[in-house]
Every structure is written in C-alpha cells, then in structure tokens.
Design a protein around this motif. Structure first.
Motif, PDB file in Angstrom:
ATOM      1  N   GLY A 139      -0.500  32.705  19.566  1.00 28.37           N
ATOM      2  CA  GLY A 139       0.006  31.492  18.945  1.00 28.37           C
ATOM      3  C   GLY A 139      -1.096  30.651  18.329  1.00 28.37           C
ATOM      4  N   VAL A 140      -2.205  30.488  19.062  1.00 33.19           N
ATOM      5  CA  VAL A 140      -3.325  29.694  18.548  1.00 33.19           C
ATOM      6  C   VAL A 140      -3.949  30.380  17.339  1.00 33.19           C
ATOM      7  CG1 VAL A 140      -5.580  28.716  19.097  1.00 33.19           C
ATOM      8  CG2 VAL A 140      -3.770  28.708  20.814  1.00 33.19           C
ATOM      9  N   PHE A 141      -4.121  31.696  17.426  1.00 31.96           N
ATOM     10  CA  PHE A 141      -4.722  32.463  16.330  1.00 31.96           C
ATOM     11  C   PHE A 141      -3.911  32.317  15.045  1.00 31.96           C
ATOM     12  CE2 PHE A 141      -4.796  36.771  14.253  1.00 31.96           C
ATOM     13  CZ  PHE A 141      -6.014  36.615  13.614  1.00 31.96           C
ATOM     14  N   LEU A 142      -2.590  32.485  15.141  1.00 31.93           N
ATOM     15  CA  LEU A 142      -1.750  32.409  13.944  1.00 31.93           C
ATOM     16  C   LEU A 142      -1.726  30.990  13.374  1.00 31.93           C
ATOM     17  CD1 LEU A 142       1.277  34.716  14.865  1.00 31.93           C
ATOM     18  CD2 LEU A 142      -0.765  35.265  13.540  1.00 31.93           C
ATOM     19  N   ARG A 143      -1.740  29.986  14.245  1.00 36.22           N
ATOM     20  CA  ARG A 143      -1.773  28.609  13.740  1.00 36.22           C
ATOM     21  C   ARG A 143      -3.072  28.328  12.984  1.00 36.22           C
ATOM     22  NH1 ARG A 143       0.624  27.451  18.794  1.00 36.22           N
ATOM     23  NH2 ARG A 143      -1.372  26.744  19.658  1.00 36.22           N
ATOM     24  N   LYS A 144      -4.184  28.797  13.527  1.00 35.39           N
ATOM     25  CA  LYS A 144      -5.464  28.605  12.847  1.00 35.39           C
ATOM     26  C   LYS A 144      -5.520  29.400  11.542  1.00 35.39           C
ATOM     27  CE  LYS A 144      -8.379  27.339  16.767  1.00 35.39           C
ATOM     28  NZ  LYS A 144      -8.760  26.039  16.154  1.00 35.39           N
ATOM     29  N   LEU A 145      -4.888  30.581  11.547  1.00 40.47           N
ATOM     30  CA  LEU A 145      -4.877  31.403  10.339  1.00 40.47           C
ATOM     31  C   LEU A 145      -4.077  30.722   9.229  1.00 40.47           C
ATOM     32  CD1 LEU A 145      -5.736  34.116   9.105  1.00 40.47           C
ATOM     33  CD2 LEU A 145      -3.649  35.113  10.050  1.00 40.47           C
ATOM     34  N   PRO A 163      -3.551  29.332   1.705  1.00 45.21           N
ATOM     35  CA  PRO A 163      -2.898  28.358   0.805  1.00 45.21           C
ATOM     36  C   PRO A 163      -1.408  28.646   0.649  1.00 45.21           C
ATOM     37  CG  PRO A 163      -4.168  29.970  -0.458  1.00 45.21           C
ATOM     38  CD  PRO A 163      -4.478  30.225   0.991  1.00 45.21           C
ATOM     39  N   ASN A 164      -0.622  27.564   0.605  1.00 45.98           N
ATOM     40  CA  ASN A 164       0.820  27.653   0.347  1.00 45.98           C
ATOM     41  C   ASN A 164       1.546  28.552   1.350  1.00 45.98           C
ATOM     42  OD1 ASN A 164       0.397  26.069  -2.016  1.00 45.98           O
ATOM     43  ND2 ASN A 164      -0.161  27.940  -3.134  1.00 45.98           N
ATOM     44  N   HIS A 165       1.068  28.559   2.583  1.00 45.59           N
ATOM     45  CA  HIS A 165       1.673  29.420   3.586  1.00 45.59           C
ATOM     46  C   HIS A 165       2.495  28.587   4.559  1.00 45.59           C
ATOM     47  CE1 HIS A 165       2.022  32.996   6.141  1.00 45.59           C
ATOM     48  NE2 HIS A 165       1.936  32.149   7.150  1.00 45.59           N
ATOM     49  N   LYS A 166       3.704  29.042   4.842  1.00 49.01           N
ATOM     50  CA  LYS A 166       4.577  28.367   5.794  1.00 49.01           C
ATOM     51  C   LYS A 166       4.782  29.244   7.021  1.00 49.01           C
ATOM     52  CE  LYS A 166       7.124  25.741   2.304  1.00 49.01           C
ATOM     53  NZ  LYS A 166       8.465  25.435   1.738  1.00 49.01           N
ATOM     54  N   HIS A 167       4.977  28.585   8.147  1.00 46.57           N
ATOM     55  CA  HIS A 167       5.173  29.313   9.402  1.00 46.57           C
ATOM     56  C   HIS A 167       6.479  30.102   9.376  1.00 46.57           C
ATOM     57  CE1 HIS A 167       5.445  30.225  13.644  1.00 46.57           C
ATOM     58  NE2 HIS A 167       6.622  29.623  13.701  1.00 46.57           N
ATOM     59  N   GLU A 193      14.414  35.461  11.010  1.00 48.58           N
ATOM     60  CA  GLU A 193      15.084  34.249  10.559  1.00 48.58           C
ATOM     61  C   GLU A 193      16.191  33.952  11.562  1.00 48.58           C
ATOM     62  OE1 GLU A 193      16.493  35.021   6.663  1.00 48.58           O
ATOM     63  OE2 GLU A 193      14.494  35.086   5.727  1.00 48.58           O
ATOM     64  N   TRP A 194      16.270  32.712  11.999  1.00 42.04           N
ATOM     65  CA  TRP A 194      17.248  32.323  13.011  1.00 42.04           C
ATOM     66  C   TRP A 194      18.556  31.896  12.358  1.00 42.04           C
ATOM     67  CZ3 TRP A 194      16.190  33.559  17.848  1.00 42.04           C
ATOM     68  CH2 TRP A 194      14.869  33.664  18.246  1.00 42.04           C
ATOM     69  N   GLY A 195      19.666  32.368  12.928  1.00 39.10           N
ATOM     70  CA  GLY A 195      20.978  31.923  12.484  1.00 39.10           C
ATOM     71  C   GLY A 195      21.391  30.633  13.180  1.00 39.10           C
ATOM     72  N   GLN A 196      22.574  30.149  12.873  1.00 37.75           N
ATOM     73  CA  GLN A 196      23.086  28.932  13.486  1.00 37.75           C
ATOM     74  C   GLN A 196      23.560  29.220  14.919  1.00 37.75           C
ATOM     75  OE1 GLN A 196      22.965  25.833  12.191  1.00 37.75           O
ATOM     76  NE2 GLN A 196      21.834  26.797  10.490  1.00 37.75           N
ATOM     77  N   CYS A 201       7.154  40.033   6.414  1.00 36.36           N
ATOM     78  CA  CYS A 201       5.877  39.637   7.004  1.00 36.36           C
ATOM     79  C   CYS A 201       5.174  38.663   6.050  1.00 36.36           C
ATOM     80  CB  CYS A 201       5.000  40.863   7.247  1.00 36.36           C
ATOM     81  SG  CYS A 201       3.350  40.478   7.876  1.00 36.36           S
ATOM     82  N   PRO A 202       4.783  37.489   6.538  1.00 31.02           N
ATOM     83  CA  PRO A 202       4.187  36.494   5.633  1.00 31.02           C
ATOM     84  C   PRO A 202       2.738  36.775   5.262  1.00 31.02           C
ATOM     85  CG  PRO A 202       4.253  35.647   7.866  1.00 31.02           C
ATOM     86  CD  PRO A 202       4.944  36.975   7.906  1.00 31.02           C
ATOM     87  N   TYR A 203       2.099  37.732   5.955  1.00 34.61           N
ATOM     88  CA  TYR A 203       0.682  37.998   5.706  1.00 34.61           C
ATOM     89  C   TYR A 203       0.549  39.234   4.822  1.00 34.61           C
ATOM     90  CZ  TYR A 203       0.536  34.922   9.732  1.00 34.61           C
ATOM     91  OH  TYR A 203       0.732  33.866  10.588  1.00 34.61           O
ATOM     92  N   LYS A 204      -0.159  39.090   3.713  1.00 28.67           N
ATOM     93  CA  LYS A 204      -0.301  40.173   2.744  1.00 28.67           C
ATOM     94  C   LYS A 204      -1.745  40.631   2.554  1.00 28.67           C
ATOM     95  CE  LYS A 204       4.105  39.663   1.905  1.00 28.67           C
ATOM     96  NZ  LYS A 204       5.092  40.650   2.400  1.00 28.67           N
ATOM     97  N   ASP A 205      -2.697  39.807   2.947  1.00 24.40           N
ATOM     98  CA  ASP A 205      -4.111  40.082   2.687  1.00 24.40           C
ATOM     99  C   ASP A 205      -4.602  41.188   3.621  1.00 24.40           C
ATOM    100  OD1 ASP A 205      -6.775  40.099   2.084  1.00 24.40           O
ATOM    101  OD2 ASP A 205      -7.122  37.965   2.461  1.00 24.40           O
TER     102      ASP A 205
END
Length: 412
Positions: A42-48, A53-57, A192-195, A209-213
C-alpha cells in the motif's frame, strides 16, 4: 514548471521492531508476514502514484500470495551469498541469530525451551521490507516482497536514501549483519466496485492495470519449490476427483475474521490453513512413507473437525501402519483466492498430501500439502473459495517411534 521525479522501482519500509505477538506462534508469524507485505504494498503504490503524472488510484484486490520462509539462510533467493550493500566486508556470510543475542536476552526466558524456532528468534528484532514490481499484466500486477532484519545501529537509517550508504558502512561491534528471512510473491488484480446491494455487499469487475511503464519492472529473485499456482479441479469428470486419501475438516468462522466489506480477511487464511495443517500432521493424515510414527490400527475418518463421526462417514484411504511425522518446518505457503468468503458461510476444508515428493539436492525430501477451502450452502453444495498449498519438510528433531506400536506393526 516542476519536473516529474523518476518512478520508484524498489521501496524499503521503515525499520520496525517485531511485536511480541508476531513471533510467539508460527501461525501468528505467518499471518504477520502477510499483513506486513500488504502494508508495504500500500505504501509503495501510494508513493509510486505521487511520481506518475495524471495518475489516479485504482482499487485492487489480492488474488494470490506465495510466501517462502528462509531457515538459517546464508544466501539470498538467487543462490548467492547475501550481504548488505552497506557492509564493509561484502563477502562475509550472514549467520543465524545467536541464542544469547543482546537484543533477545531480555525477552528470551519465557520461550527458552523453544528458542530454536526461527520466528522466536526474530522477536523484538528490527525488520524492513523491500517491495518491487516484477510483472505488469493487462488487469493485474505481480509484486515481490523481501523481508530483512535490520542491525540495531541502523534502525534510524532510510534505506531508500542511497546517500546514507557511506554513513552506515560500518556495523557496531555488538550488531549482527542483516539477513533475509522471508520473501513472497503476490498478485494484485485491479477492480471496479459496483453499487452495494441490500446486504451492503458490492460486486466487482476487472479494471485495466493503471501502470504501463515497463521501466518499473525489477527482475524477480525469489525461487520457489512450487512457483506455480493451483488449478481448479473439474469436479464433473472422474479425473477431477479428490484423491482417496483426502480428508475433510469443518472450520468455524468468527466475527473477528470479517473485514469492512463483510468478507473474511485474506490474511486469516494463514491461520485457518495452519489449523488444518497442524491437525493433519498430528493425526497422521499426511502419511507419505516417512517419519518415526505410524498411523493407528483403526481407519482415519473423513470428518475430523467436529470430533464426532457418523456411521455414514467414509474412511480416508491411508493404510494402517503408514509412516508419518508430526513435526515439520513450513518452507512455502501459497494462498490463492477463487471467490470471496462471507462470515455467514459454513466452511469446510479438504486436504491431502501429494504422493510425489519434492527431491532437492541439499535437503530432505519435501512434502506438498494441498488445501481446498469450500463454502457450503443449505443444500450441502460446496463452492470453491480458495486453493492453498504448503511445502513442508520433516524436522530433524522428530521424536523416536513408540516402541509398543512398533512391536504391534511388526506382527502385521
């Protein structure tokens, strides 16, 4: 315009002492390592994220974790002698903790009888965790956690700051060098969470996956006896039947097992699995032709969790007088997740030992134990929840065989 910092490829957590409860019991220690890895992730991903730039959790869920315990290890995962990059002597072997370590001496008395257990020796030592990305998928990410002890004189060090290497190049005279005592590989799936429904539970679906690099990927060094996961059995076919020597245990779930989503917390599988493993070892369900003990003269029952067996219960196909051992070292601990487990579910665990043992060059033959966690509905139908596995070895300090039983089996 401020320049963007380069992404982090290896993150080291802050040196932290093990708490007493995290090192008194093997099952608690295994659960603690799962939790430490999750926290480091959790800490690693938050720091990453702060460096992208322009990255959302994007929310993620754990899909599998393979944990490796390293006993008295002088080598790292790739087989080379492990040393700290900050030590003056890069070729010195890393010893196991001495029983009279200055850090342990104050706390060792209550556990002196079991002072050889590796998790006891870690009690009140400082540790740190390195987190690395070793694979990027379309909807998932694979992380490697490496767990190290921290010398007492380096507990204030920031291991992410390479400019401090020269400052900490020498250890204090009473220090023991750092040692890697565990490693794990975890797979996270992005969702993605539903209602929420009327019961407050939310459905999930896969997210990209949000990470592409690709520069974020670090080479994986962890080597496992069983690196692959477990595949589902095809229960409809005869080839998918459980082996005849599988047994079943009924496990109760407690309110303390629940998380904020109404599901059983992932780390609790370490405790539940350890309960079943301990029971199977104690009763001889994992008899595999090795060990100083013999299975009893009466057949072993399938239902072993409740202690009361109905006449309709089948027997486990383990021959009378089969050899087994009660004392074992857990070398690897794999937990996979197939479905979420709710606290109101009834849970049963099927378990068995693989007949084919793992043969290594420099160790005793290893046994592989499989677990199927299943939820049972009101009609008695089982739904697969988790596939798990341990790799164990017979402990060298096993008890001698009981002479009375040996005389009985000699006549059979």
């Amino acid at each position: 315009m401020s320049s963007v910092l380069p992404p982090i490829t290896v993150y080291s957590s802050k040196p932290t002492p093990f708490r007493f409860i995290e090192c008194t019991i093997e099952s608690r220690h295994l659960e603690a390592l799962f939790l430490i890895g999750n926290d480091s992730c959790g800490v690693f991903l938050r720091k990453l994220i702060t460096r992208l730039p322009n990255h959302k959790h994007t929310p993620d869920v754990s899909r599998s974790t393979n944990l490796k315990i390293q006993y008295n290890s002088n080598t790292n995962d790739n087989g080379t002698t492990f040393t700290s990059p900050s030590l003056a002597n890069p070729t010195a072997p890393v010893p196991f903790f001495s029983a009279t370590s200055p850090i342990n001496k104050k706390f060792a008395h209550p556990l002196r009888i079991q002072a050889t257990a590796p998790w006891h020796r870690l009690g009140h030592h400082y540790y740190r965790t390195e987190t690395q990305i070793v694979h990027l998928g379309k909807t998932s990410i694979r992380l490697q956690y490496r767990y190290f002890t921290v010398p007492r004189s380096q507990t204030k060090r920031d291991f992410n700051d390479r400019s401090q290497d020269a400052q900490y190049s020498q250890l204090a005279p009473e220090d023991e060098p750092e040692r890697q005592f565990a490693t794990s590989i975890a797979t996270l799936a992005f969702v993605e969470w539903g209602q929420p429904n009327e019961h407050g539970h939310r459905s999930i679906k896969s997210a990209p996956c949000p990470y592409k690099d690709r520069a974020l990927i670090v080479e994986q060094t962890a080597k496992f006896h069983r690196p692959e996961g477990l595949s589902k059995r095809e229960t409809a076919s005869s080839s998918g039947r459980r082996p005849d020597h599988a047994f079943k245990v009924d496990l109760p779930l407690r309110p303390s097992d629940i998380d904020q989503l109404g599901h059983v917390t992932n780390s609790r599988y370490a405790l539940l699995l350890h309960d079943v493993l301990s029971h199977g070892l104690e009763k001889g369900y994992y008899a595999n032709g090795s060990g100083p003990l013999r299975t009893p003269l009466s057949p072993l029952p399938v239902h072993s969790g409740k202690g009361v067996n109905s006449p309709s219960d089948a027997a486990v196909d383990i021959p009378i007088g089969s050899q087994y051992y009660k004392n074992a070292d857990i070398l690897e601990f794999y937990v996979g997740y197939e479905n979420e487990l709710k606290i109101e579910d009834t849970i049963v665990v099927w378990s068995w030992v693989e007949r084919e043992r793992v043969i290594t060059d420099n160790e005793l033959p290893l046994d592989v134990v499989v677990f199927e966690f299943c939820a049972v509905d009101e009609q008695g139908q089982e739904r697969l929840i988790s596939l798990c596995r341990t790799v164990i070895r017979e402990r060298l300090e096993n008890l001698a065989p009981e002479p009375v039983l040996d005389k009985v089996y000699a006549k059979i």
